[in-house]
Design a protein around this motif. Structure first.
Motif, PDB file in Angstrom:
ATOM      1  N   CYS A  24      -4.911  -0.330  -0.472  1.00  0.00           N
ATOM      2  CA  CYS A  24      -4.516  -1.614  -1.044  1.00  0.00           C
ATOM      3  C   CYS A  24      -3.076  -1.518  -1.531  1.00  0.00           C
ATOM      4  O   CYS A  24      -2.646  -0.459  -1.995  1.00  0.00           O
ATOM      5  CB  CYS A  24      -5.429  -1.992  -2.208  1.00  0.00           C
ATOM      6  SG  CYS A  24      -7.142  -2.308  -1.714  1.00  0.00           S
ATOM      7  N   LEU A  25      -2.346  -2.619  -1.427  1.00  0.00           N
ATOM      8  CA  LEU A  25      -0.959  -2.676  -1.888  1.00  0.00           C
ATOM      9  C   LEU A  25      -0.832  -3.710  -2.991  1.00  0.00           C
ATOM     10  O   LEU A  25      -1.349  -4.823  -2.867  1.00  0.00           O
ATOM     11  CB  LEU A  25      -0.006  -3.031  -0.744  1.00  0.00           C
ATOM     12  CG  LEU A  25       0.223  -1.982   0.336  1.00  0.00           C
ATOM     13  CD1 LEU A  25       1.149  -2.540   1.413  1.00  0.00           C
ATOM     14  CD2 LEU A  25       0.811  -0.706  -0.253  1.00  0.00           C
ATOM     15  N   ALA A  26      -0.130  -3.350  -4.079  1.00  0.00           N
ATOM     16  CA  ALA A  26       0.153  -4.295  -5.149  1.00  0.00           C
ATOM     17  C   ALA A  26       1.494  -4.963  -4.885  1.00  0.00           C
ATOM     18  O   ALA A  26       2.408  -4.360  -4.317  1.00  0.00           O
ATOM     19  CB  ALA A  26       0.179  -3.577  -6.495  1.00  0.00           C
ATOM     20  N   ASP A  27       1.622  -6.210  -5.289  1.00  0.00           N
ATOM     21  CA  ASP A  27       2.846  -6.970  -5.076  1.00  0.00           C
ATOM     22  C   ASP A  27       3.851  -6.616  -6.165  1.00  0.00           C
ATOM     23  O   ASP A  27       3.964  -7.289  -7.182  1.00  0.00           O
ATOM     24  CB  ASP A  27       2.539  -8.464  -5.088  1.00  0.00           C
ATOM     25  CG  ASP A  27       3.722  -9.288  -4.582  1.00  0.00           C
ATOM     26  OD1 ASP A  27       4.748  -8.682  -4.224  1.00  0.00           O
ATOM     27  OD2 ASP A  27       3.604 -10.516  -4.526  1.00  0.00           O
ATOM     28  N   SER A  28       4.587  -5.549  -5.948  1.00  0.00           N
ATOM     29  CA  SER A  28       5.586  -5.080  -6.897  1.00  0.00           C
ATOM     30  C   SER A  28       6.722  -4.454  -6.110  1.00  0.00           C
ATOM     31  O   SER A  28       6.655  -4.306  -4.902  1.00  0.00           O
ATOM     32  CB  SER A  28       4.965  -4.067  -7.869  1.00  0.00           C
ATOM     33  OG  SER A  28       4.373  -2.985  -7.153  1.00  0.00           O
ATOM     34  N   SER A  29       7.797  -4.097  -6.801  1.00  0.00           N
ATOM     35  CA  SER A  29       8.936  -3.448  -6.143  1.00  0.00           C
ATOM     36  C   SER A  29       9.215  -2.120  -6.833  1.00  0.00           C
ATOM     37  O   SER A  29       9.709  -2.117  -7.962  1.00  0.00           O
ATOM     38  CB  SER A  29      10.171  -4.342  -6.200  1.00  0.00           C
ATOM     39  OG  SER A  29       9.992  -5.508  -5.429  1.00  0.00           O
ATOM     40  N   PRO A  30       8.912  -0.995  -6.226  1.00  0.00           N
ATOM     41  CA  PRO A  30       8.229  -0.889  -4.928  1.00  0.00           C
ATOM     42  C   PRO A  30       6.735  -1.187  -5.076  1.00  0.00           C
ATOM     43  O   PRO A  30       6.195  -1.098  -6.186  1.00  0.00           O
ATOM     44  CB  PRO A  30       8.451   0.571  -4.539  1.00  0.00           C
ATOM     45  CG  PRO A  30       8.546   1.287  -5.854  1.00  0.00           C
ATOM     46  CD  PRO A  30       9.234   0.327  -6.800  1.00  0.00           C
ATOM     47  N   PRO A  31       6.067  -1.540  -3.983  1.00  0.00           N
ATOM     48  CA  PRO A  31       4.617  -1.744  -4.043  1.00  0.00           C
ATOM     49  C   PRO A  31       3.902  -0.445  -4.407  1.00  0.00           C
ATOM     50  O   PRO A  31       4.413   0.642  -4.142  1.00  0.00           O
ATOM     51  CB  PRO A  31       4.267  -2.191  -2.616  1.00  0.00           C
ATOM     52  CG  PRO A  31       5.552  -2.641  -2.021  1.00  0.00           C
ATOM     53  CD  PRO A  31       6.615  -1.802  -2.651  1.00  0.00           C
ATOM     54  N   ILE A  32       2.738  -0.575  -5.011  1.00  0.00           N
ATOM     55  CA  ILE A  32       1.921   0.588  -5.352  1.00  0.00           C
ATOM     56  C   ILE A  32       0.744   0.652  -4.382  1.00  0.00           C
ATOM     57  O   ILE A  32       0.015  -0.324  -4.227  1.00  0.00           O
ATOM     58  CB  ILE A  32       1.412   0.514  -6.798  1.00  0.00           C
ATOM     59  CG1 ILE A  32       2.591   0.478  -7.774  1.00  0.00           C
ATOM     60  CG2 ILE A  32       0.496   1.707  -7.107  1.00  0.00           C
ATOM     61  CD1 ILE A  32       2.185   0.287  -9.219  1.00  0.00           C
ATOM     62  N   ARG A  33       0.594   1.755  -3.738  1.00  0.00           N
ATOM     63  CA  ARG A  33      -0.493   1.970  -2.783  1.00  0.00           C
ATOM     64  C   ARG A  33      -1.654   2.619  -3.521  1.00  0.00           C
ATOM     65  O   ARG A  33      -1.519   3.691  -4.103  1.00  0.00           O
ATOM     66  CB  ARG A  33      -0.005   2.868  -1.641  1.00  0.00           C
ATOM     67  CG  ARG A  33      -1.086   3.350  -0.675  1.00  0.00           C
ATOM     68  CD  ARG A  33      -0.439   4.167   0.443  1.00  0.00           C
ATOM     69  NE  ARG A  33      -1.407   4.815   1.303  1.00  0.00           N
ATOM     70  CZ  ARG A  33      -1.607   6.126   1.358  1.00  0.00           C
ATOM     71  NH1 ARG A  33      -0.902   6.942   0.576  1.00  0.00           N
ATOM     72  NH2 ARG A  33      -2.508   6.643   2.181  1.00  0.00           N
TER      73      ARG A  33
END
Length: 265
Positions: free
Chosen positions: A111-120
């Motif tokens: 799963c990927l979170a919508d952040s910069s950078p994304p968190i896997r």
């Protein structure tokens, strides 16, 4: 002359119920002062509901984004990751490429979170396979489809799929990586443990990772029990996806028995 006879009032027809109900509703909506129901209360300014970004902390949650193709995933990631790190995916030995990550998302393994950078976020099952003389089985290295080799030195580990229990993942991991069916696997009662680890991803440089690790001890019948190294070939992954042809996959696993006090580096 006889007096006129009058019909009793009880015999008069009373207005129908629906007529009285209509008069009541007319009064409610035409009265200068609106009627208030004592059992209903509506705030003048309704409370706002704050939306919380999905971080996919639970393995049963779905991905925040759905990407139709590996290219759409690449376009979304590029502005969110350091350019030099992203360019090394699939190029630097031991790393995977964008097709691998897209397949993991499609299979519900990541799963990927919508952040910069994304968190896997990845749920991983780790299986400490017990052997004779107080030994455990570790994977010493992997051979990838491009011919590169990744050092491992850790027990059997496998990414869990969406809605998969750790028991199911243990059986699948033993079958896919060691070639043994579920009848040969016995999880040691009381050995289950769960922890969360955070850090950078070796497979995808520049992409922060959050690992939810489900670990167990297990016994597997039929494994070689000598002190030498042995090799197994992995079954084809993601066979139902055309993107699998572009992904880097593990072709062979190399295993070795080590002392149980061995701590992988």
């Amino acid at each position: 002359m006889a007096p006129p006879q009058h019909k009793p009032l009880s015999n008069f027809n009373s207005p129908p119920d629906f007529f009285l109900a209509a008069l009541s509703l007319l009064y409610l909506f035409t009265s200068p002062k609106p009627f208030k129901f004592p059992f209903l209360s509506f705030p003048k300014y309704p409370r706002r509901v704050r939306k919380i970004p999905i971080m996919s902390f639970s393995h049963s949650q779905s991905n925040l984004h759905s990407f139709a193709t590996p290219q759409s995933l690449s376009d979304w990631l590029k502005p969110r990751l350091p350019s030099d790190s992203f360019a090394s995916w699939g190029v630097k030995p031991g790393t995977k490429n964008i097709h691998n990550l897209w397949l993991e998302l499609s299979e519900g393994e990541t799963c990927l979170a919508d952040s910069s950078p994304p968190i896997r976020t990845v749920n991983v099952v780790t299986v400490r396979i017990l052997g004779k003389n107080n030994q455990i089985l570790v994977e010493s290295r992997q051979e990838l489809s491009d011919g590169s080799v990744r050092k491992r030195w850790r027990p059997l580990a496998e990414k869990m799929k969406a809605n998969e229990t750790h028991e199911e993942a243990v059986v699948r991991a033993v079958k896919e990586e060691l070639g043994f069916d579920g009848n040969t696997v016995r999880i040691v009662p009381g050995s289950y443990n769960k922890k969360v680890e955070e850090g950078s991803s070796n497979s995808y440089p520049g992409l922060p990772a959050r690992y939810v690790v489900h670990s167990v001890d297990a016994l597997v019948e039929g494994l070689p029990d000598d002190d030498g190294e042995f090799c197994t070939e992995e079954a084809e992954e993601y066979a139902d996806f055309s993107a699998a042809a572009e992904a880097l996959c593990v072709k062979r696993h190399y295993w070795r028995w080590v002392s149980s006090d061995f701590i992988p580096s």
